[in-house]
Write a protein that holds these residues in place. Structure first.
Motif, PDB file in Angstrom:
ATOM      1  N   THR A 140       1.402  -7.325  13.038  1.00 19.83           N
ATOM      2  CA  THR A 140       2.548  -8.007  13.643  1.00 19.83           C
ATOM      3  C   THR A 140       3.821  -7.186  13.463  1.00 19.83           C
ATOM      4  OG1 THR A 140       1.542 -10.164  13.207  1.00 19.83           O
ATOM      5  CG2 THR A 140       3.903 -10.143  13.666  1.00 19.83           C
ATOM      6  N   VAL A 141       3.945  -6.514  12.315  1.00 24.61           N
ATOM      7  CA  VAL A 141       5.104  -5.653  12.067  1.00 24.61           C
ATOM      8  C   VAL A 141       4.615  -4.265  11.669  1.00 24.61           C
ATOM      9  CG1 VAL A 141       6.583  -7.574  11.353  1.00 24.61           C
ATOM     10  CG2 VAL A 141       5.284  -6.305   9.625  1.00 24.61           C
ATOM     11  N   ASP A 142       5.506  -3.289  11.776  1.00 24.10           N
ATOM     12  CA  ASP A 142       5.168  -1.921  11.389  1.00 24.10           C
ATOM     13  C   ASP A 142       5.221  -1.734   9.880  1.00 24.10           C
ATOM     14  OD1 ASP A 142       4.941  -0.859  14.113  1.00 24.10           O
ATOM     15  OD2 ASP A 142       7.103  -1.193  14.224  1.00 24.10           O
ATOM     16  N   PHE A 143       6.300  -2.242   9.251  1.00 29.94           N
ATOM     17  CA  PHE A 143       6.498  -2.032   7.822  1.00 29.94           C
ATOM     18  C   PHE A 143       6.727  -3.354   7.102  1.00 29.94           C
ATOM     19  CE2 PHE A 143       8.661   2.229   9.003  1.00 29.94           C
ATOM     20  CZ  PHE A 143       7.428   2.872   9.035  1.00 29.94           C
ATOM     21  N   ALA A 144       6.188  -3.452   5.899  1.00 29.77           N
ATOM     22  CA  ALA A 144       6.503  -4.550   4.983  1.00 29.77           C
ATOM     23  C   ALA A 144       7.291  -3.973   3.820  1.00 29.77           C
ATOM     24  CB  ALA A 144       5.234  -5.219   4.477  1.00 29.77           C
ATOM     25  N   ILE A 145       8.379  -4.644   3.450  1.00 29.89           N
ATOM     26  CA  ILE A 145       9.185  -4.215   2.313  1.00 29.89           C
ATOM     27  C   ILE A 145       9.312  -5.398   1.373  1.00 29.89           C
ATOM     28  CG2 ILE A 145      11.436  -3.363   1.542  1.00 29.89           C
ATOM     29  CD1 ILE A 145      11.757  -2.085   4.323  1.00 29.89           C
ATOM     30  N   ALA A 146       8.756  -5.274   0.173  1.00 34.44           N
ATOM     31  CA  ALA A 146       8.763  -6.397  -0.766  1.00 34.44           C
ATOM     32  C   ALA A 146       8.463  -5.907  -2.171  1.00 34.44           C
ATOM     33  CB  ALA A 146       7.736  -7.453  -0.339  1.00 34.44           C
ATOM     34  N   THR A 147       8.651  -6.807  -3.122  1.00 38.40           N
ATOM     35  CA  THR A 147       8.344  -6.506  -4.516  1.00 38.40           C
ATOM     36  C   THR A 147       7.026  -7.136  -4.937  1.00 38.40           C
ATOM     37  OG1 THR A 147      10.699  -6.354  -5.057  1.00 38.40           O
ATOM     38  CG2 THR A 147       9.190  -6.725  -6.891  1.00 38.40           C
ATOM     39  N   GLU A 148       6.753  -8.319  -4.438  1.00 40.61           N
ATOM     40  CA  GLU A 148       5.540  -9.050  -4.801  1.00 40.61           C
ATOM     41  C   GLU A 148       4.516  -8.991  -3.669  1.00 40.61           C
ATOM     42  OE1 GLU A 148       5.254 -10.797  -7.704  1.00 40.61           O
ATOM     43  OE2 GLU A 148       7.302 -11.141  -8.400  1.00 40.61           O
ATOM     44  N   ALA A 149       3.250  -9.180  -4.006  1.00 43.29           N
ATOM     45  CA  ALA A 149       2.145  -9.514  -3.091  1.00 43.29           C
ATOM     46  C   ALA A 149       1.565  -8.361  -2.281  1.00 43.29           C
ATOM     47  CB  ALA A 149       2.558 -10.630  -2.122  1.00 43.29           C
ATOM     48  N   LEU A 150       2.260  -7.235  -2.109  1.00 44.27           N
ATOM     49  CA  LEU A 150       1.703  -6.167  -1.287  1.00 44.27           C
ATOM     50  C   LEU A 150       0.375  -5.654  -1.841  1.00 44.27           C
ATOM     51  CD1 LEU A 150       4.817  -3.956  -0.366  1.00 44.27           C
ATOM     52  CD2 LEU A 150       3.660  -5.630   1.052  1.00 44.27           C
ATOM     53  N   GLU A 151       0.233  -5.694  -3.158  1.00 45.83           N
ATOM     54  CA  GLU A 151      -0.984  -5.162  -3.765  1.00 45.83           C
ATOM     55  C   GLU A 151      -2.203  -6.039  -3.488  1.00 45.83           C
ATOM     56  OE1 GLU A 151       0.845  -8.021  -6.594  1.00 45.83           O
ATOM     57  OE2 GLU A 151       1.600  -6.315  -5.437  1.00 45.83           O
ATOM     58  N   LEU A 152      -1.987  -7.236  -2.948  1.00 43.24           N
ATOM     59  CA  LEU A 152      -3.110  -8.122  -2.649  1.00 43.24           C
ATOM     60  C   LEU A 152      -3.853  -7.708  -1.388  1.00 43.24           C
ATOM     61  CD1 LEU A 152      -1.415 -11.587  -3.372  1.00 43.24           C
ATOM     62  CD2 LEU A 152      -2.822 -10.201  -4.907  1.00 43.24           C
ATOM     63  N   PHE A 153      -3.275  -6.802  -0.612  1.00 43.98           N
ATOM     64  CA  PHE A 153      -3.860  -6.430   0.674  1.00 43.98           C
ATOM     65  C   PHE A 153      -4.340  -4.984   0.606  1.00 43.98           C
ATOM     66  CE2 PHE A 153      -1.351 -10.089   1.431  1.00 43.98           C
ATOM     67  CZ  PHE A 153      -1.955 -10.756   2.488  1.00 43.98           C
ATOM     68  N   GLY A 154      -5.654  -4.809   0.548  1.00 40.29           N
ATOM     69  CA  GLY A 154      -6.231  -3.488   0.353  1.00 40.29           C
ATOM     70  C   GLY A 154      -6.121  -2.567   1.546  1.00 40.29           C
ATOM     71  N   ASP A 155      -5.790  -3.114   2.737  1.00 36.20           N
ATOM     72  CA  ASP A 155      -5.693  -2.259   3.919  1.00 36.20           C
ATOM     73  C   ASP A 155      -4.270  -1.804   4.180  1.00 36.20           C
ATOM     74  OD1 ASP A 155      -4.886  -4.800   4.496  1.00 36.20           O
ATOM     75  OD2 ASP A 155      -5.984  -4.990   6.388  1.00 36.20           O
ATOM     76  N   LEU A 156      -3.397  -1.924   3.174  1.00 38.07           N
ATOM     77  CA  LEU A 156      -2.024  -1.438   3.308  1.00 38.07           C
ATOM     78  C   LEU A 156      -1.831  -0.156   2.504  1.00 38.07           C
ATOM     79  CD1 LEU A 156       0.186  -4.665   2.989  1.00 38.07           C
ATOM     80  CD2 LEU A 156      -0.562  -3.514   5.075  1.00 38.07           C
ATOM     81  N   VAL A 157      -1.124   0.801   3.081  1.00 39.66           N
ATOM     82  CA  VAL A 157      -0.665   1.985   2.346  1.00 39.66           C
ATOM     83  C   VAL A 157       0.680   1.614   1.730  1.00 39.66           C
ATOM     84  CG1 VAL A 157       0.020   4.402   2.502  1.00 39.66           C
ATOM     85  CG2 VAL A 157      -1.827   3.531   3.963  1.00 39.66           C
ATOM     86  N   MET A 158       0.739   1.530   0.418  1.00 39.68           N
ATOM     87  CA  MET A 158       1.950   1.095  -0.261  1.00 39.68           C
ATOM     88  C   MET A 158       2.590   2.253  -1.016  1.00 39.68           C
ATOM     89  SD  MET A 158       0.829  -2.546  -1.877  1.00 39.68           S
ATOM     90  CE  MET A 158      -0.009  -1.626  -3.172  1.00 39.68           C
ATOM     91  N   MET A 159       3.896   2.356  -0.899  1.00 42.37           N
ATOM     92  CA  MET A 159       4.611   3.446  -1.563  1.00 42.37           C
ATOM     93  C   MET A 159       5.841   2.892  -2.277  1.00 42.37           C
ATOM     94  SD  MET A 159       4.371   6.210   1.562  1.00 42.37           S
ATOM     95  CE  MET A 159       5.154   5.024   2.669  1.00 42.37           C
ATOM     96  N   PRO A 160       6.069   3.300  -3.528  1.00 43.87           N
ATOM     97  CA  PRO A 160       7.208   2.781  -4.290  1.00 43.87           C
ATOM     98  C   PRO A 160       8.529   3.359  -3.784  1.00 43.87           C
ATOM     99  CG  PRO A 160       6.089   4.478  -5.545  1.00 43.87           C
ATOM    100  CD  PRO A 160       5.262   4.257  -4.311  1.00 43.87           C
ATOM    101  N   CYS A 161       9.530   2.486  -3.695  1.00 43.10           N
ATOM    102  CA  CYS A 161      10.840   2.912  -3.173  1.00 43.10           C
ATOM    103  C   CYS A 161      11.896   3.018  -4.277  1.00 43.10           C
ATOM    104  CB  CYS A 161      11.316   1.930  -2.104  1.00 43.10           C
ATOM    105  SG  CYS A 161      10.209   1.814  -0.684  1.00 43.10           S
ATOM    106  N   TYR A 162      12.029   1.984  -5.080  1.00 44.30           N
ATOM    107  CA  TYR A 162      13.016   2.022  -6.158  1.00 44.30           C
ATOM    108  C   TYR A 162      12.687   0.928  -7.172  1.00 44.30           C
ATOM    109  CZ  TYR A 162      15.122  -1.894  -3.612  1.00 44.30           C
ATOM    110  OH  TYR A 162      15.325  -3.096  -2.981  1.00 44.30           O
ATOM    111  N   THR A 163      13.243   1.061  -8.360  1.00 46.35           N
ATOM    112  CA  THR A 163      13.126   0.027  -9.380  1.00 46.35           C
ATOM    113  C   THR A 163      14.423  -0.775  -9.427  1.00 46.35           C
ATOM    114  OG1 THR A 163      13.961   1.448 -11.160  1.00 46.35           O
ATOM    115  CG2 THR A 163      11.575   1.454 -10.760  1.00 46.35           C
TER     116      THR A 163
END
Length: 323
Positions: free
Chosen positions: A142-165
């Motif tokens: 539905t969207v190109d990018f997701a930006i969040a702190t929680e829950a992204l790790e629950l989806f194994g088909d996402l490429v996740m990259m850390p942005c900042y602390t």
């Protein structure tokens, strides 16, 4: 079997089996969608949707499997369009983001302003939601990018990259006793009624863990997804607020901001996109504007990592910027 039929069943499922709403969203007729779905089912020899009279009631087991493949096909079609657009005009297109209020309000404005200045012919669309909703929107295309702190790790088909602390601040009304404390402790905070984020939002899990590890049970009297709402109720005297420190950038004469970064583990905001997404040039640029260490070659390397462990290893020694 027609591509249009696959789009219809996909959109009907996405609109909670409401054919009328689907027809409106696709600028077509309800009978036309119903007819094409029936034709597809007749051709396949199975029902995609169960029915009660004229109403669709649920997705059948066969329909679940068909919809999964249909979604993959539709995303491939979209990737083909993206490739064609990249070669026809690399500065035209669209970019859709899903994020939380905190990111939209405090972390993204300057990034988006700079991006629009550089790419005025790229239409930018922002969706806000819970971290789970955000991750789902990225996972289903539905969207190109997701930006969040929680829950992204629950989806194994996402490429996740850390942005900042980032970490947290405590906010209290003027003349509150905590405003006179030289250095806050968790015990100080736990004795107060708390106003903070709804569970699952903006690093709330790290906050709860900190109290749990100290054997403390704070009384949370009010939660919200929006830092500005939390500030409002702190000013009303409902309790002591705990919010992301970045949400305290604006001076508010009615509130005192107390640093609490020594009390909580820092949280990491990440950007994620579905594996197999074709990234256009301006998409790479957006990522780098938001997180300068995520240059094109780093993103490409992240895409090549096949497991979550391999992806995490890529960023293990990265010194992230801190908000």
């Amino acid at each position: 079997m027609k591509l249009q039929q696959l789009r219809y069943i996909w959109e009907v499922a996405r609109h909670d089996l409401n054919v009328s709403v689907t027809a409106q969203s696709l600028y077509t007729s309800q009978p036309g969608i119903s007819k094409q779905i029936r034709l597809l089912e007749d051709e396949l020899g199975v029902e995609v949707f169960s029915r009660s009279g004229k109403h669709l009631t649920r997705v059948t087991p066969a329909g679940e499997a068909i919809l999964k493949i249909a979604g993959e096909i539709l995303r491939k079609v979209e990737s083909i369009k993206q490739v064609a657009q990249e070669f026809s005009d690399e500065h035209k297109g669209s970019l859709s983001l899903a994020t939380t209020h905190t990111q939209a309000r405090y972390a993204l404005p300057n990034v988006i302003e700079g991006f629009i200045d550089e790419y005025p012919e790229v239409s930018l669309h922002m969706h806000q939601g819970t971290p789970i909703q955000i991750s789902e929107m990225a996972a289903d295309g539905t969207v190109d990018f997701a930006i969040a702190t929680e829950a992204l790790e629950l989806f194994g088909d996402l490429v996740m990259m850390p942005c900042y602390t980032w970490n947290r601040a405590v906010i209290v009304p003027k003349n509150h006793p905590l405003a006179q404390v030289s250095e806050l402790t968790l015990e100080d905070i736990a004795r107060q009624p708390l106003v903070t984020y709804t569970f699952g939002f903006t690093g709330r899990s790290k906050l709860d863990d900190a109290f749990l590890n100290k054997g403390l049970s704070p009384k949370v009297v009010f939660t919200a997804a929006d830092a500005d709402v939390i500030k409002t109720y702190v000013k009303l005297g409902l309790g002591v607020g705990i919010v992301a420190k970045m949400a305290c950038a604006d001076d508010d004469p009615d509130l005192v901001v107390l640093d609490a970064s020594h009390l909580f583990e820092p949280s990491v905001t990440k950007i994620g996109f579905r594996k197999g997404t074709f990234l256009r040039g301006y998409m790479y640029d957006f990522i780098e504007k938001f997180a300068p260490h995520l240059k094109r070659e780093v993103v490409d390397e992240a895409v090549e990592r096949h497991t979550r462990a391999e992806l995490d290893e890529l960023f293990t020694h990265l010194d992230l910027p801190n908000y």
